[in-house]
Motif scaffolding. Structure first.
Motif, PDB file in Angstrom:
ATOM      1  N   LYS A 325       0.832  -1.205   0.000  1.00  0.00           N
ATOM      2  CA  LYS A 325       0.000   0.000   0.000  1.00  0.00           C
ATOM      3  C   LYS A 325       0.868   1.258   0.000  1.00  0.00           C
ATOM      4  O   LYS A 325       0.577   2.225  -0.709  1.00  0.00           O
ATOM      5  N   ARG A 327       3.846   1.468  -1.155  1.00  0.00           N
ATOM      6  CA  ARG A 327       4.470   1.573  -2.476  1.00  0.00           C
ATOM      7  C   ARG A 327       3.511   2.175  -3.488  1.00  0.00           C
ATOM      8  O   ARG A 327       3.897   3.064  -4.284  1.00  0.00           O
ATOM      9  N   GLU A 328       2.268   1.696  -3.486  1.00  0.00           N
ATOM     10  CA  GLU A 328       1.264   2.230  -4.410  1.00  0.00           C
ATOM     11  C   GLU A 328       1.005   3.706  -4.161  1.00  0.00           C
ATOM     12  O   GLU A 328       0.833   4.482  -5.104  1.00  0.00           O
ATOM     13  N   GLU A 329       0.983   4.098  -2.890  1.00  0.00           N
ATOM     14  CA  GLU A 329       0.769   5.507  -2.547  1.00  0.00           C
ATOM     15  C   GLU A 329       1.933   6.360  -3.029  1.00  0.00           C
ATOM     16  O   GLU A 329       1.736   7.467  -3.559  1.00  0.00           O
ATOM     17  N   GLU A 331       3.884   5.623  -5.552  1.00  0.00           N
ATOM     18  CA  GLU A 331       3.812   5.673  -7.014  1.00  0.00           C
ATOM     19  C   GLU A 331       2.763   6.681  -7.472  1.00  0.00           C
ATOM     20  O   GLU A 331       2.968   7.411  -8.452  1.00  0.00           O
ATOM     21  N   ARG A 332       1.619   6.730  -6.756  1.00  0.00           N
ATOM     22  CA  ARG A 332       0.567   7.694  -7.103  1.00  0.00           C
ATOM     23  C   ARG A 332       1.065   9.127  -6.933  1.00  0.00           C
ATOM     24  O   ARG A 332       0.852   9.982  -7.798  1.00  0.00           O
ATOM     25  N   LYS A 333       1.747   9.371  -5.816  1.00  0.00           N
ATOM     26  CA  LYS A 333       2.283  10.716  -5.567  1.00  0.00           C
ATOM     27  C   LYS A 333       3.349  11.078  -6.587  1.00  0.00           C
ATOM     28  O   LYS A 333       3.472  12.235  -7.000  1.00  0.00           O
ATOM     29  N   GLN A 334       4.120  10.064  -7.003  1.00  0.00           N
ATOM     30  CA  GLN A 334       5.146  10.302  -8.006  1.00  0.00           C
ATOM     31  C   GLN A 334       4.526  10.708  -9.333  1.00  0.00           C
ATOM     32  O   GLN A 334       5.013  11.610 -10.027  1.00  0.00           O
ATOM     33  N   GLU A 335       3.408  10.037  -9.694  1.00  0.00           N
ATOM     34  CA  GLU A 335       2.702  10.379 -10.927  1.00  0.00           C
ATOM     35  C   GLU A 335       2.146  11.800 -10.853  1.00  0.00           C
ATOM     36  O   GLU A 335       2.199  12.565 -11.825  1.00  0.00           O
ATOM     37  N   GLU A 336       1.601  12.150  -9.674  1.00  0.00           N
ATOM     38  CA  GLU A 336       1.075  13.516  -9.498  1.00  0.00           C
ATOM     39  C   GLU A 336       2.191  14.554  -9.632  1.00  0.00           C
ATOM     40  O   GLU A 336       2.013  15.589 -10.284  1.00  0.00           O
TER      41      GLU A 336
END
Length: 393
Positions: A325, A327-329, A331-336
């Motif tokens: 979780k 890691r996914e968070e 990755e999401r912040k990295q995309e943002e």
């Protein structure tokens, strides 16, 4: 003798240098275990020669540096936290030296070293027994798990083979009681090549006191049981486990120490040994009960162990889910952040283009004169023909 303690090298080096001092060596030779435990021997450090004290100071500084390094490595492995490590505070967890004088070896250092070694060695054998029990539980658990993966026919064959190995291992020559006259005579005859009818305990002691210090330490004592252990264990046999052999050796040594080591200093002196040969137990004829004759754990303990493994597996799974979780968070912040970076870059480029249009307004007029549709600076769409261009009449 290797003690197995994490400060074993420091302990042995301190003793080695203290024994080089004639005064201290004499006091150590005549001291009893109670005097040592009560700190009376430690006070003799005040009379040790200066050059030896200087070397002891050096040994302590080296040990302090080693402990600081251990703390740093542990801190790094755990990932740190950005905080400064308080080495002086963390060093207090190590009780085998004094932290009041980090650069000098004092009476308190010797006293704490003796007290810590005494306490830790008393617990050392218990820890080894616990480790062995855990080893046996793990081995049996793994065996049962393998059986679950087999077909019925294969499982029955495996169970049959297992029982055959157990019976084969249990079929061995009589194991003499460790420390008994029969057991020592066997060593005297087969290992020493002596006539069993001329067995002499005093001569036997001197022959097996390999370092000549008039004591049997634990290693010298355990070496006496090799012939008995070879009756039960052979490294080339599938049915014989060498880890179990070392546990058997430990049990034998503990048995003899309990009967012979009267002052509980973990050494057998010549006097203690000779006194033991006069006891009734020395004539023990009964066979020694080996590990295979004594259950190492109950089924209840096995169930508790398996439940412990299940709990551990669940904890690991839960941590894995949490890490996924996280890691996914991330990755999401990295995309943002990447999207924001691209948007910011486009805005900067647009601002630069607008600045360029403002600095060169003639380019707009030239575009109109050339028959093109007028374009408002900062706007990529051409204006309709009837709309006046800003700045032009």
């Amino acid at each position: 003798m290797e003690t197995g303690l994490h400060y074993d090298r420091y302990l042995r080096e301190v003793i080695e240098f203290l024994e080089k001092d004639p005064h201290f060596k004499e006091k150590l030779k005549n001291a009893n275990m109670d005097d040592i435990k009560q700190g009376k021997l430690a006070k003799e450090l005040n009379f040790v020669q200066h050059n030896f004290r200087t070397k002891l100071d050096e040994l302590k500084r080296e040990e302090m540096n080693r402990l600081r390094m251990l703390i740093k490595v542990k801190h790094d492995i755990q990932g740190g936290s950005g905080r400064t490590v308080d080495h002086q505070s963390l060093l207090k967890q190590f009780e085998h030296l004094s932290h009041q004088n980090p650069n000098t070896f004092e009476v308190e250092d010797l006293d704490q070293l003796i007290q810590s070694a005494t306490k830790d060695l008393e617990n050392f054998d218990k820890d080894r027994h616990d480790e062995f029990k855990n080893y046996e539980l793990t081995k049996e658990h793994d065996r049962r798990e393998r059986l679950k993966t087999m077909s019925e026919e294969t499982r029955q064959q495996e169970e049959k083979h297992y029982e055959q190995l157990r019976k084969k291992h249990a079929d061995h020559a009589k194991v003499n009681h460790p420390g008994s006259e029969t057991q020592l005579k066997e060593v005297w005859q087969e290992s020493d090549g002596m006539d069993p009818d001329n067995f002499d305990p005093k001569t036997f002691f001197k022959m097996h006191d390999t370092n000549g210090d008039s004591f049997f330490d634990e290693s010298e004592l355990e070496a006496l049981f090799t012939k008995e252990l070879e009756k039960v264990y052979n490294p080339e046999n599938e049915e014989d486990d060498m880890v179990e052999m070392e546990e058997e050796r430990l049990r034998m040594r503990e048995h003899v120490m309990n009967e012979v080591d009267t002052n509980k200093d973990r050494l057998v002196s010549m006097i203690e040994f000779m006194a033991a040969t006069q006891k009734e137990e020395f004539l023990e004829k009964d066979e020694w009960e080996t590990l295979d004759q004594n259950p190492l754990y109950t089924e209840e303990e096995m169930r508790e162990y398996e439940q412990h493994l299940v709990n551990e597996e669940n904890d690991i799974h839960q941590k894995s889910v949490e890490l996924q979780k996280q890691r996914e968070e991330l990755e999401r912040k990295q995309e943002e952040l990447s999207a924001q970076k691209i948007g910011l870059q486009q805005a900067v480029e647009e601002m630069e283009r607008i600045k360029g249009d403002v600095k060169h307004p003639g380019a707009v007029a030239a575009g109109v004169a050339a028959g093109g549709a007028p374009v408002v600076p900062g706007n990529s769409r051409p204006l309709p023909p009837d709309v006046p261009v800003p700045g032009h009449s």
